[in-house]
Design a protein around this motif. Structure first.
Motif, PDB file in Angstrom:
ATOM      1  N   ALA A 233       0.925  -1.164   0.149  1.00 20.37           N
ATOM      2  CA  ALA A 233       0.147   0.110   0.000  1.00 20.37           C
ATOM      3  C   ALA A 233       0.981   1.426  -0.147  1.00 20.37           C
ATOM      4  CB  ALA A 233      -0.998   0.061   1.144  1.00 20.37           C
ATOM      5  N   THR A 234       1.889   1.288   0.718  1.00 22.48           N
ATOM      6  CA  THR A 234       2.935   2.302   0.880  1.00 22.48           C
ATOM      7  C   THR A 234       3.299   2.449  -0.506  1.00 22.48           C
ATOM      8  OG1 THR A 234       3.455   1.896   2.831  1.00 22.48           O
ATOM      9  CG2 THR A 234       5.151   3.047   1.558  1.00 22.48           C
ATOM     10  N   MET A 235       3.871   1.615  -1.458  1.00 19.08           N
ATOM     11  CA  MET A 235       4.268   1.748  -2.607  1.00 19.08           C
ATOM     12  C   MET A 235       3.402   2.177  -3.723  1.00 19.08           C
ATOM     13  SD  MET A 235       7.689   1.443  -2.225  1.00 19.08           S
ATOM     14  CE  MET A 235       7.887   1.807  -4.042  1.00 19.08           C
ATOM     15  N   ARG A 236       2.245   1.488  -3.509  1.00 23.38           N
ATOM     16  CA  ARG A 236       1.021   2.348  -4.403  1.00 23.38           C
ATOM     17  C   ARG A 236       0.935   3.751  -4.244  1.00 23.38           C
ATOM     18  NH1 ARG A 236      -1.557  -2.647  -2.934  1.00 23.38           N
ATOM     19  NH2 ARG A 236      -2.779  -1.795  -1.336  1.00 23.38           N
ATOM     20  N   LEU A 237       0.694   4.204  -2.879  1.00 21.91           N
ATOM     21  CA  LEU A 237       0.812   5.641  -2.912  1.00 21.91           C
ATOM     22  C   LEU A 237       2.032   6.415  -3.269  1.00 21.91           C
ATOM     23  CD1 LEU A 237      -0.610   8.081  -1.788  1.00 21.91           C
ATOM     24  CD2 LEU A 237       0.205   7.342   0.671  1.00 21.91           C
ATOM     25  N   VAL A 238       3.182   6.006  -3.168  1.00 24.48           N
ATOM     26  CA  VAL A 238       4.438   6.711  -3.665  1.00 24.48           C
ATOM     27  C   VAL A 238       4.388   6.608  -5.014  1.00 24.48           C
ATOM     28  CG1 VAL A 238       6.930   6.317  -4.142  1.00 24.48           C
ATOM     29  CG2 VAL A 238       6.222   5.769  -1.747  1.00 24.48           C
ATOM     30  N   ASP A 239       4.029   5.492  -5.953  1.00 25.37           N
ATOM     31  CA  ASP A 239       3.875   5.497  -7.464  1.00 25.37           C
ATOM     32  C   ASP A 239       2.928   6.435  -7.834  1.00 25.37           C
ATOM     33  OD1 ASP A 239       5.938   3.417  -7.286  1.00 25.37           O
ATOM     34  OD2 ASP A 239       4.334   1.769  -7.462  1.00 25.37           O
ATOM     35  N   GLU A 240       1.697   6.608  -7.192  1.00 23.16           N
ATOM     36  CA  GLU A 240       0.667   7.400  -7.493  1.00 23.16           C
ATOM     37  C   GLU A 240       1.025   8.768  -7.233  1.00 23.16           C
ATOM     38  OE1 GLU A 240      -4.183   7.623  -7.761  1.00 23.16           O
ATOM     39  OE2 GLU A 240      -2.991   6.202  -6.277  1.00 23.16           O
ATOM     40  N   LEU A 241       1.650   9.452  -6.109  1.00 19.36           N
ATOM     41  CA  LEU A 241       2.183  10.615  -5.895  1.00 19.36           C
ATOM     42  C   LEU A 241       2.981  10.848  -7.182  1.00 19.36           C
ATOM     43  CD1 LEU A 241       2.336  10.845  -2.209  1.00 19.36           C
ATOM     44  CD2 LEU A 241       0.531  11.971  -3.770  1.00 19.36           C
ATOM     45  N   ARG A 242       3.843  10.077  -7.401  1.00 23.24           N
ATOM     46  CA  ARG A 242       5.118  10.372  -8.408  1.00 23.24           C
ATOM     47  C   ARG A 242       4.560  10.451  -9.679  1.00 23.24           C
ATOM     48  NH1 ARG A 242      10.099  10.304  -6.564  1.00 23.24           N
ATOM     49  NH2 ARG A 242      10.943  10.295  -8.665  1.00 23.24           N
ATOM     50  N   SER A 243       3.693   9.477 -10.003  1.00 22.49           N
ATOM     51  CA  SER A 243       3.006   9.780 -11.525  1.00 22.49           C
ATOM     52  C   SER A 243       2.161  11.063 -11.471  1.00 22.49           C
ATOM     53  CB  SER A 243       1.974   8.610 -11.433  1.00 22.49           C
ATOM     54  OG  SER A 243       0.812   9.012 -10.719  1.00 22.49           O
ATOM     55  N   ARG A 244       1.681  11.658 -10.480  1.00 22.33           N
ATOM     56  CA  ARG A 244       1.260  13.134 -10.464  1.00 22.33           C
ATOM     57  C   ARG A 244       2.129  14.377 -10.400  1.00 22.33           C
ATOM     58  NH1 ARG A 244      -4.194  12.314  -9.402  1.00 22.33           N
ATOM     59  NH2 ARG A 244      -4.862  10.119  -9.782  1.00 22.33           N
ATOM     60  N   GLY A 245       3.690  13.918 -10.287  1.00 24.08           N
ATOM     61  CA  GLY A 245       4.350  15.391 -10.367  1.00 24.08           C
ATOM     62  C   GLY A 245       4.954  15.351  -8.861  1.00 24.08           C
ATOM     63  N   VAL A 246       4.671  14.609  -7.935  1.00 23.69           N
ATOM     64  CA  VAL A 246       4.899  14.977  -6.474  1.00 23.69           C
ATOM     65  C   VAL A 246       6.188  14.215  -6.005  1.00 23.69           C
ATOM     66  CG1 VAL A 246       4.267  14.808  -4.023  1.00 23.69           C
ATOM     67  CG2 VAL A 246       2.525  15.118  -5.887  1.00 23.69           C
ATOM     68  N   ALA A 247       7.220  14.812  -5.553  1.00 22.52           N
ATOM     69  CA  ALA A 247       8.489  14.299  -5.151  1.00 22.52           C
ATOM     70  C   ALA A 247       8.026  13.294  -3.928  1.00 22.52           C
ATOM     71  CB  ALA A 247       9.530  15.068  -4.813  1.00 22.52           C
ATOM     72  N   ALA A 248       7.870  11.987  -4.190  1.00 17.44           N
ATOM     73  CA  ALA A 248       7.639  11.053  -2.932  1.00 17.44           C
ATOM     74  C   ALA A 248       8.627   9.677  -2.892  1.00 17.44           C
ATOM     75  CB  ALA A 248       6.077  10.617  -3.165  1.00 17.44           C
ATOM     76  N   ALA A 249       8.828   9.461  -1.604  1.00 23.13           N
ATOM     77  CA  ALA A 249       9.319   8.095  -1.324  1.00 23.13           C
ATOM     78  C   ALA A 249       9.236   7.499  -0.160  1.00 23.13           C
ATOM     79  CB  ALA A 249      11.085   8.705  -1.276  1.00 23.13           C
ATOM     80  N   VAL A 250       9.698   6.368   0.024  1.00 25.34           N
ATOM     81  CA  VAL A 250       9.314   5.567   1.355  1.00 25.34           C
ATOM     82  C   VAL A 250      10.180   6.337   2.391  1.00 25.34           C
ATOM     83  CG1 VAL A 250       9.419   3.502   2.557  1.00 25.34           C
ATOM     84  CG2 VAL A 250       8.560   3.349   0.360  1.00 25.34           C
TER      85      VAL A 250
END
Length: 297
Positions: A233-250
């Motif tokens: 679930a964490t990685m899904r959120l990271v992937d989705e945020l990054r696909s929207r242009g948000v710098a995200a990581a675990v």
């Protein structure tokens, strides 16, 4: 003797900087110390207060263990102690709760010995933790780059760009650093190593001077993908945020998600309204620039 140690949370890795990058967050554990005749008396408040199994009230408490280890290194005998622990850092969420406890104990030992903090304090904390990124961030504040050389841990504190405004999405689930490290391979493809080297170097520039480069700078091929089974679930959120242009990581060992917006936009507003963050606590801690602080009564 009475004194208080205030220590910030930390987020580590920031994408590619595995065991190397740490960022101090203004979310603090505060521990009140009072010397006593003998023994250890511990009261835990707030985070961890109801978890008797995971947060011992004896000499096995991580703060006390780190304090005793530091006292041994400093050549002093630890006294009896009373501790009141006001915990704000969530446990086992990738926000450096263990590192904060270790730093607290070591700084308390230095205070009891009436010694100024030195490079040995960082090495002792990192040796106790196993790596230096989180403990260096809690010790020094700001953005840190940590490394190990000749059997010694080191770290350099850098000032992060003033426009960076961290956001963390904290889930209700916990994660084990030991478990997630066990998912990492002994070797990675050369292309991934080259990719990681470039992104790690870029991240230093992005964090200190060019926050507009953070999306590319926080991209990772070294560790997050291998640990996906531990927190899908964490990685899904990271992937989705990054696909929207948000710098995200675990964040660290997870399962918290770190986002690094900059400028005037921040908080829940950087998460698109159609991205599901149900069950997550969305926090906006500032970057702590001061690191650990001691106040004597």
């Amino acid at each position: 003797m009475r004194f208080t140690v205030r220590v910030p949370a930390s987020t580590a890795n920031l994408g590619p900087g595995f065991d190397t990058f740490g960022l101090s967050l203004a979310l603090h554990d505060v521990v009140e110390f009072e010397t006593a005749g003998s023994g250890v008396d511990i009261e835990v408040l707030d985070a961890g207060a109801g978890d008797m199994g995971r947060v011992p009230r004896t000499g096995r408490h991580l703060v006390v263990r780190a304090l005793r280890a530091a006292c041994s290194r400093l050549g002093t005998t630890p006294p009896g102690l009373r501790l009141r622990c006001h915990n704000a850092i969530p446990h086992s969420r990738g926000l450096g709760s263990s590192a904060a406890a270790i730093v607290t104990g070591i700084v308390a030992a230095y205070t009891l010995a009436e010694r100024e903090l030195d490079a040995d304090a960082l090495h002792l904390a990192a040796d106790f933790e196993g790596h230096a990124d989180n403990v260096a961030a809690s010790l020094y504040g700001g953005f840190v780059v940590a490394w190990e050389s000749g059997g010694r841990f080191h770290a350099e504190r850098l000032t992060p760009h003033e426009a960076i405004r961290p956001v963390v999405a904290v889930p209700p689930t916990q994660s084990s650093t030991h478990q997630t490290r066990g998912l990492l391979p002994d070797e990675v493809p050369l292309a991934d190593a080259v990719f990681t080297g470039g992104r790690t170097a870029l991240a230093v520039h992005a964090m200190t001077s060019r926050p507009d480069l953070l999306l590319e700078a926080t991209d990772d091929r070294l560790h997050q993908g291998y640990r996906r089974p531990a927190y899908p679930a964490t990685m899904r959120l990271v992937d989705e945020l990054r696909s929207r242009g948000v710098a995200a990581a675990v964040s660290g060992a997870g399962p918290t998600v770190l986002a690094l917006p900059y400028g005037d936009t921040g908080g829940r507003g950087i998460i698109p309204p159609d991205v599901d963050v149900d069950g997550y606590d969305i926090l906006e801690p500032a970057i702590d620039l001061d690191g650990v602080q001691v106040t004597e009564a």
